[in-house]
Design a protein around this motif. Structure first.
Motif, PDB file in Angstrom:
ATOM      1  N   ILE A  18       0.851  -1.195   0.000  1.00 36.29           N
ATOM      2  CA  ILE A  18       0.000   0.000   0.000  1.00 36.29           C
ATOM      3  C   ILE A  18       0.883   1.239   0.000  1.00 36.29           C
ATOM      4  CG2 ILE A  18      -1.765   1.282   1.279  1.00 36.29           C
ATOM      5  CD1 ILE A  18      -2.877  -1.318   0.254  1.00 36.29           C
ATOM      6  N   VAL A  19       1.875   1.241   0.883  1.00 32.15           N
ATOM      7  CA  VAL A  19       2.759   2.401   0.984  1.00 32.15           C
ATOM      8  C   VAL A  19       3.489   2.621  -0.340  1.00 32.15           C
ATOM      9  CG1 VAL A  19       4.804   3.313   2.154  1.00 32.15           C
ATOM     10  CG2 VAL A  19       3.013   2.187   3.455  1.00 32.15           C
ATOM     11  N   PRO A  58       1.388  20.281  -9.147  1.00 27.08           N
ATOM     12  CA  PRO A  58       1.421  18.866  -8.764  1.00 27.08           C
ATOM     13  C   PRO A  58       2.582  18.594  -7.828  1.00 27.08           C
ATOM     14  CG  PRO A  58       2.115  19.121 -11.051  1.00 27.08           C
ATOM     15  CD  PRO A  58       1.656  20.469 -10.574  1.00 27.08           C
ATOM     16  N   LEU A  59       2.450  17.523  -7.080  1.00 28.75           N
ATOM     17  CA  LEU A  59       3.460  17.145  -6.103  1.00 28.75           C
ATOM     18  C   LEU A  59       4.800  16.897  -6.797  1.00 28.75           C
ATOM     19  CD1 LEU A  59       2.477  16.979  -3.242  1.00 28.75           C
ATOM     20  CD2 LEU A  59       2.486  14.508  -3.416  1.00 28.75           C
ATOM     21  N   PRO A  60       5.836  17.670  -6.441  1.00 30.16           N
ATOM     22  CA  PRO A  60       7.134  17.416  -7.068  1.00 30.16           C
ATOM     23  C   PRO A  60       7.699  16.066  -6.629  1.00 30.16           C
ATOM     24  CG  PRO A  60       7.262  19.252  -5.501  1.00 30.16           C
ATOM     25  CD  PRO A  60       5.867  18.730  -5.457  1.00 30.16           C
ATOM     26  N   PRO A  61       8.501  15.448  -7.489  1.00 29.63           N
ATOM     27  CA  PRO A  61       9.019  14.104  -7.184  1.00 29.63           C
ATOM     28  C   PRO A  61       9.752  14.035  -5.854  1.00 29.63           C
ATOM     29  CG  PRO A  61       9.572  14.725  -9.432  1.00 29.63           C
ATOM     30  CD  PRO A  61       8.944  15.923  -8.792  1.00 29.63           C
ATOM     31  N   THR A  62      10.476  15.096  -5.502  1.00 30.89           N
ATOM     32  CA  THR A  62      11.214  15.063  -4.234  1.00 30.89           C
ATOM     33  C   THR A  62      10.248  14.999  -3.060  1.00 30.89           C
ATOM     34  OG1 THR A  62      11.352  17.459  -4.386  1.00 30.89           O
ATOM     35  CG2 THR A  62      13.317  16.242  -4.993  1.00 30.89           C
ATOM     36  N   THR A  63       9.139  15.741  -3.164  1.00 32.02           N
ATOM     37  CA  THR A  63       8.145  15.713  -2.090  1.00 32.02           C
ATOM     38  C   THR A  63       7.488  14.349  -2.011  1.00 32.02           C
ATOM     39  OG1 THR A  63       7.733  18.033  -2.503  1.00 32.02           O
ATOM     40  CG2 THR A  63       6.114  16.873  -1.172  1.00 32.02           C
ATOM     41  N   ARG A  64       7.192  13.796  -3.166  1.00 26.43           N
ATOM     42  CA  ARG A  64       6.608  12.455  -3.192  1.00 26.43           C
ATOM     43  C   ARG A  64       7.537  11.457  -2.532  1.00 26.43           C
ATOM     44  NH1 ARG A  64       3.255  11.034  -8.484  1.00 26.43           N
ATOM     45  NH2 ARG A  64       3.955   9.004  -7.842  1.00 26.43           N
ATOM     46  N   GLN A  65       8.823  11.574  -2.845  1.00 27.94           N
ATOM     47  CA  GLN A  65       9.798  10.649  -2.290  1.00 27.94           C
ATOM     48  C   GLN A  65       9.893  10.822  -0.782  1.00 27.94           C
ATOM     49  OE1 GLN A  65      11.308   8.198  -4.075  1.00 27.94           O
ATOM     50  NE2 GLN A  65      11.888   7.513  -2.047  1.00 27.94           N
ATOM     51  N   ARG A  66       9.904  12.083  -0.343  1.00 30.14           N
ATOM     52  CA  ARG A  66       9.990  12.362   1.091  1.00 30.14           C
ATOM     53  C   ARG A  66       8.783  11.807   1.822  1.00 30.14           C
ATOM     54  NH1 ARG A  66      12.218  18.087   1.152  1.00 30.14           N
ATOM     55  NH2 ARG A  66      10.096  18.490   0.541  1.00 30.14           N
ATOM     56  N   LEU A  67       7.623  12.015   1.225  1.00 24.37           N
ATOM     57  CA  LEU A  67       6.376  11.519   1.795  1.00 24.37           C
ATOM     58  C   LEU A  67       6.411   9.999   1.894  1.00 24.37           C
ATOM     59  CD1 LEU A  67       3.616  12.636   2.622  1.00 24.37           C
ATOM     60  CD2 LEU A  67       2.830  12.241   0.304  1.00 24.37           C
ATOM     61  N   ASP A  77       9.086   8.069   2.014  1.00 21.42           N
ATOM     62  CA  ASP A  77      10.045   7.664   3.039  1.00 21.42           C
ATOM     63  C   ASP A  77       9.450   7.811   4.433  1.00 21.42           C
ATOM     64  OD1 ASP A  77      11.795   7.166   1.034  1.00 21.42           O
ATOM     65  OD2 ASP A  77      13.023   8.945   1.353  1.00 21.42           O
ATOM     66  N   ALA A  78       8.744   8.922   4.638  1.00 21.26           N
ATOM     67  CA  ALA A  78       8.154   9.171   5.947  1.00 21.26           C
ATOM     68  C   ALA A  78       7.130   8.091   6.281  1.00 21.26           C
ATOM     69  CB  ALA A  78       7.494  10.547   5.970  1.00 21.26           C
ATOM     70  N   LEU A  79       6.363   7.694   5.293  1.00 21.86           N
ATOM     71  CA  LEU A  79       5.343   6.681   5.521  1.00 21.86           C
ATOM     72  C   LEU A  79       5.970   5.324   5.806  1.00 21.86           C
ATOM     73  CD1 LEU A  79       2.815   7.766   2.791  1.00 21.86           C
ATOM     74  CD2 LEU A  79       2.418   7.743   5.242  1.00 21.86           C
ATOM     75  N   VAL A  80       7.012   4.986   5.060  1.00 17.83           N
ATOM     76  CA  VAL A  80       7.695   3.712   5.287  1.00 17.83           C
ATOM     77  C   VAL A  80       8.241   3.675   6.708  1.00 17.83           C
ATOM     78  CG1 VAL A  80       9.702   2.327   4.629  1.00 17.83           C
ATOM     79  CG2 VAL A  80       8.244   3.310   2.867  1.00 17.83           C
ATOM     80  N   LYS A  81       8.865   4.784   7.113  1.00 17.45           N
ATOM     81  CA  LYS A  81       9.431   4.868   8.458  1.00 17.45           C
ATOM     82  C   LYS A  81       8.340   4.706   9.502  1.00 17.45           C
ATOM     83  CE  LYS A  81      13.124   7.803   7.713  1.00 17.45           C
ATOM     84  NZ  LYS A  81      13.478   9.214   7.634  1.00 17.45           N
ATOM     85  N   ARG A  82       7.223   5.362   9.247  1.00 21.03           N
ATOM     86  CA  ARG A  82       6.113   5.339  10.184  1.00 21.03           C
ATOM     87  C   ARG A  82       5.545   3.930  10.327  1.00 21.03           C
ATOM     88  NH1 ARG A  82       0.830   9.188  10.448  1.00 21.03           N
ATOM     89  NH2 ARG A  82      -0.425   7.635  11.473  1.00 21.03           N
ATOM     90  N   LEU A  83       5.385   3.266   9.203  1.00 20.63           N
ATOM     91  CA  LEU A  83       4.874   1.895   9.240  1.00 20.63           C
ATOM     92  C   LEU A  83       5.834   0.982   9.986  1.00 20.63           C
ATOM     93  CD1 LEU A  83       3.248   0.873   5.858  1.00 20.63           C
ATOM     94  CD2 LEU A  83       2.184   1.141   8.079  1.00 20.63           C
ATOM     95  N   ARG A  84       7.142   1.157   9.697  1.00 23.80           N
ATOM     96  CA  ARG A  84       8.154   0.339  10.355  1.00 23.80           C
ATOM     97  C   ARG A  84       8.119   0.553  11.851  1.00 23.80           C
ATOM     98  NH1 ARG A  84      12.968   1.599   6.830  1.00 23.80           N
ATOM     99  NH2 ARG A  84      12.470   0.304   5.070  1.00 23.80           N
ATOM    100  N   ARG A  85       7.995   1.836  12.240  1.00 22.75           N
ATOM    101  CA  ARG A  85       8.013   2.166  13.658  1.00 22.75           C
ATOM    102  C   ARG A  85       6.801   1.550  14.359  1.00 22.75           C
ATOM    103  NH1 ARG A  85       7.336   7.941  14.585  1.00 22.75           N
ATOM    104  NH2 ARG A  85       8.575   8.126  12.734  1.00 22.75           N
TER     105      ARG A  85
END
Ligand SMILES: [Zn+2]
Length: 85
Positions: A6-7, A57-66, A68-76
Motif C-alpha cells: 500500500i505504501v 502537482p506534487l514534485p518528485p522530491t516531495t513524493r519521495q519524502r512523503l 520515506d516518511a510513511l515507510v518509516k512510520r509503518l516500520r516504527r
C-alpha cells in the motif's frame, strides 16, 4: 496486498495514476486494514492542504519524502507493537 505494498503504491493511488486492478486491490485492503486507512486519510489531507497553498502537482522530491516518511512510520508502528525483552 500487504501494508508495505500500500505504501509503495500510495503516491500513485492518490494521484489516481494507478492501474485499475491495483487500485481495486488497494481499496480492498483499505476496507480491511484500519492502519492503512489512517495512513491514506492522513496523506490525502496533507496533499489537499499542500495543493491548496500551491496549485502545482506534487514534485518528485516531495513524493519521495512523503513515501520515506510513511515507510518509516509503518516500520516504527510495527516494531512499536512488539514487546521488547
Ligand atoms: Zn494495511
Amino acid at each position: 496486498m500487504k501494508c508495505k505494498d500500500i505504501v509503495k503504491e500510495l503516491a500513485d493511488y492518490l494521484d489516481e495514476a494507478l492501474d485499475p486492478c491495483l487500485r481495486t486491490s488497494i481499496e480492498q485492503h483499505l476496507g480491511q486494514c484500519k492502519d492503512c486507512r489512517v495512513v491514506v486519510d492522513t496523506t490525502k489531507q496533507t496533499i489537499e492542504i499542500f495543493c491548496n497553498s500551491e496549485p502545482a502537482p506534487l514534485p518528485p522530491t516531495t513524493r519521495q519524502r512523503l513515501h520515506d516518511a510513511l515507510v518509516k512510520r509503518l516500520r516504527r508502528s510495527r516494531t512499536g507493537s512488539t514487546p521488547q525483552a
